[in-house]
Design a protein around this motif. Structure first.
Motif, short mmCIF file in Angstrom:
data_model
loop_
_atom_site.label_atom_id
_atom_site.label_comp_id
_atom_site.label_asym_id
_atom_site.label_seq_id
_atom_site.Cartn_x
_atom_site.Cartn_y
_atom_site.Cartn_z
N LYS A 90 0.80 -1.22 0.00
CA LYS A 90 0.00 0.00 0.00
C LYS A 90 0.84 1.28 0.00
O LYS A 90 0.31 2.36 -0.25
N VAL A 91 2.12 1.15 0.31
CA VAL A 91 2.96 2.35 0.49
C VAL A 91 3.43 2.88 -0.86
O VAL A 91 4.04 2.16 -1.66
N SER A 92 3.16 4.14 -1.12
CA SER A 92 3.65 4.79 -2.34
C SER A 92 4.75 5.80 -2.03
O SER A 92 5.55 6.14 -2.90
N ALA A 93 4.81 6.27 -0.78
CA ALA A 93 5.85 7.23 -0.40
C ALA A 93 6.04 7.21 1.11
O ALA A 93 5.10 6.95 1.87
N ILE A 94 7.27 7.48 1.53
CA ILE A 94 7.61 7.63 2.95
C ILE A 94 7.89 9.10 3.21
O ILE A 94 8.62 9.75 2.47
N TRP A 95 7.29 9.61 4.30
CA TRP A 95 7.44 11.02 4.66
C TRP A 95 8.30 11.10 5.92
O TRP A 95 7.83 10.85 7.03
N TYR A 96 9.58 11.41 5.74
CA TYR A 96 10.51 11.50 6.87
C TYR A 96 10.32 12.84 7.58
O TYR A 96 10.36 13.90 6.95
N LEU A 97 10.12 12.77 8.92
CA LEU A 97 9.82 13.96 9.69
C LEU A 97 10.60 13.98 11.00
O LEU A 97 10.76 12.95 11.66
N ASP A 98 11.08 15.18 11.38
CA ASP A 98 11.59 15.37 12.73
C ASP A 98 10.40 15.45 13.68
O ASP A 98 9.29 15.85 13.29
N ASP A 99 10.63 15.13 14.96
CA ASP A 99 9.52 15.16 15.91
C ASP A 99 9.15 16.58 16.34
O ASP A 99 8.12 16.78 16.99
N ASP A 100 9.97 17.59 15.96
CA ASP A 100 9.69 18.95 16.40
C ASP A 100 9.23 19.87 15.26
O ASP A 100 9.32 21.09 15.37
N VAL A 101 8.74 19.29 14.16
CA VAL A 101 8.11 20.11 13.12
C VAL A 101 6.60 20.12 13.34
O VAL A 101 6.05 19.25 14.01
N VAL A 102 5.96 21.11 12.77
CA VAL A 102 4.50 21.21 12.81
C VAL A 102 4.02 21.31 11.36
O VAL A 102 4.43 22.23 10.64
N ILE A 103 3.19 20.38 10.94
CA ILE A 103 2.81 20.29 9.53
C ILE A 103 1.52 21.05 9.25
O ILE A 103 0.45 20.67 9.75
N PRO A 104 1.58 22.16 8.51
CA PRO A 104 0.35 22.85 8.10
C PRO A 104 -0.55 21.91 7.29
O PRO A 104 -0.04 21.02 6.57
N PRO A 105 -1.86 22.07 7.37
CA PRO A 105 -2.79 21.11 6.75
C PRO A 105 -2.59 20.85 5.26
O PRO A 105 -2.78 19.73 4.80
N GLU A 106 -2.20 21.88 4.49
CA GLU A 106 -2.09 21.71 3.04
C GLU A 106 -0.70 21.25 2.59
O GLU A 106 -0.45 21.14 1.38
N THR A 107 0.20 20.97 3.54
CA THR A 107 1.58 20.65 3.17
C THR A 107 1.69 19.44 2.26
O THR A 107 2.32 19.49 1.20
#
Length: 320
Positions: A90-107
């Motif tokens: 089912k995976v088409s992409a991996i989204w690597y994130l730091d734990d201290d970012v805040v993701i705006p809804p439309e990102t």
């Protein structure tokens, strides 16, 4: 193409004693205008609290616990393997994130649109601080744009100067980095021998050198780390991290793809180390070890040479 990616994006996060920041990140991911398939977290200071937060998340969140704290590269690699296994097919992409970012809804929607526009294998946004200033940005592959983006003080200025079209990059940080599974199949996972600082640069260089990796000025993600430690704790922690960074950058400058231009950044980082920790014999020895281990021996900070330097720093602090 964006529509094909939407159902299959999995966020992958590494966290270490940042409960408030991790909770904030989970809340922002749950508010994404494009629903995520799920989230896999590597918790490197397990107490059960991260699992409790994950259990209450609005998106399916899996927690891997590793009290050995092997570093972000190992955490991202292990979590990616788990994501591909748990969401098999089912995976088409991996989204690597730091734990201290805040993701705006439309990102995510914007990243998917821009990725599809140029058929990119990977994409990163700009990063901003709590005051809305430009905090970090990927290194543009076109040399003239490197000076241009450094003249921008805000994401809006960067967008005005560089325009709306995605820009190829040499490297980016791992704070917010979306990578297609097709790219993973080619370049593999994050390396586990960097310990900390630089593993994200190496990974993005590997992808950029073999495919179409870009960044976009259309979206900016807040990067909001927790307050600094008190001066006593911070002194030793900063010295250890700084040496790790120097050794890893020295390695990258001479032994990684897309890194020829990075050699020009080495002198500035070593000068900053001496300004921070003083131009004395101890600092000279540590800096020389970082340069020798990384540039000459081709050994990142997660190898035995880096561990030996960390032990030496810890022993010195205990004797002082």
């Amino acid at each position: 193409m964006a529509a094909d990616l939407k159902p299959g994006v999995v966020a992958v996060v590494v966290t270490h004693r940042r409960l408030a920041e991790f909770q904030r990140l989970l809340d922002s991911l749950a508010a994404s205008s494009v629903p995520l398939l799920g989230c896999v977290v590597s918790d490197h200071a397990p107490t059960g609290e991260v699992k409790a937060l994950a259990a209450r998340s609005a998106i399916e969140t899996i927690v891997l616990e590793d009290a050995t704290n092997p570093g972000p590269g190992a955490g991202w690699a292990h979590a990616t393997v788990k994501a591909l296994e748990h969401f098999e097919g089912k995976v088409s992409a991996i989204w690597y994130l730091d734990d201290d970012v805040v993701i705006p809804p439309e990102t995510l929607q914007t990243l998917l649109e821009e990725m599809a526009r140029v058929d990119a294998e990977a994409i990163a946004p700009l990063l901003e601080d709590g005051a809305g200033r430009l905090w970090a940005f990927p290194e543009p592959a076109p040399a003239p744009l490197r000076k241009t983006i450094r003249s921008a003080g805000t994401p809006a200025e960067a967008r005005r100067l560089l325009g709306e079209s995605p820009v190829p990059f040499c490297w980016c940080t791992g704070a917010c980095f979306l990578v297609k599974k097709s790219a993973l199949d080619i370049v593999g996972l994050h390396r586990t021998d960097f310990w900390m600082l630089g593993e994200d640069l190496e990974y993005s260089m590997r992808i950029a050198s073999r495919g179409n990796a870009v960044f976009t000025c259309r979206v900016s993600v807040p990067h909001l780390p927790p307050p600094a430690l008190d001066s006593g704790q911070a002194g030793r922690a900063d010295r250890v991290k700084f040496c790790s960074l120097l050794q890893n950058l020295s390695y990258l400058s001479f032994h990684a793809p897309h890194s020829r231009h990075m050699k020009s950044y080495l002198p500035g980082n070593y000068r900053r180390f001496f300004r921070t920790h003083g131009l004395r014999l101890r600092s000279l020895r540590e800096a020389a070890a970082c340069l020798w281990n990384g540039a000459v021996m081709a050994r990142p900070s997660g190898t035995p040479e880096g561990e030996a330097l960390r032990i030496e720093i810890a022993n010195y602090e205990r004797r002082s």
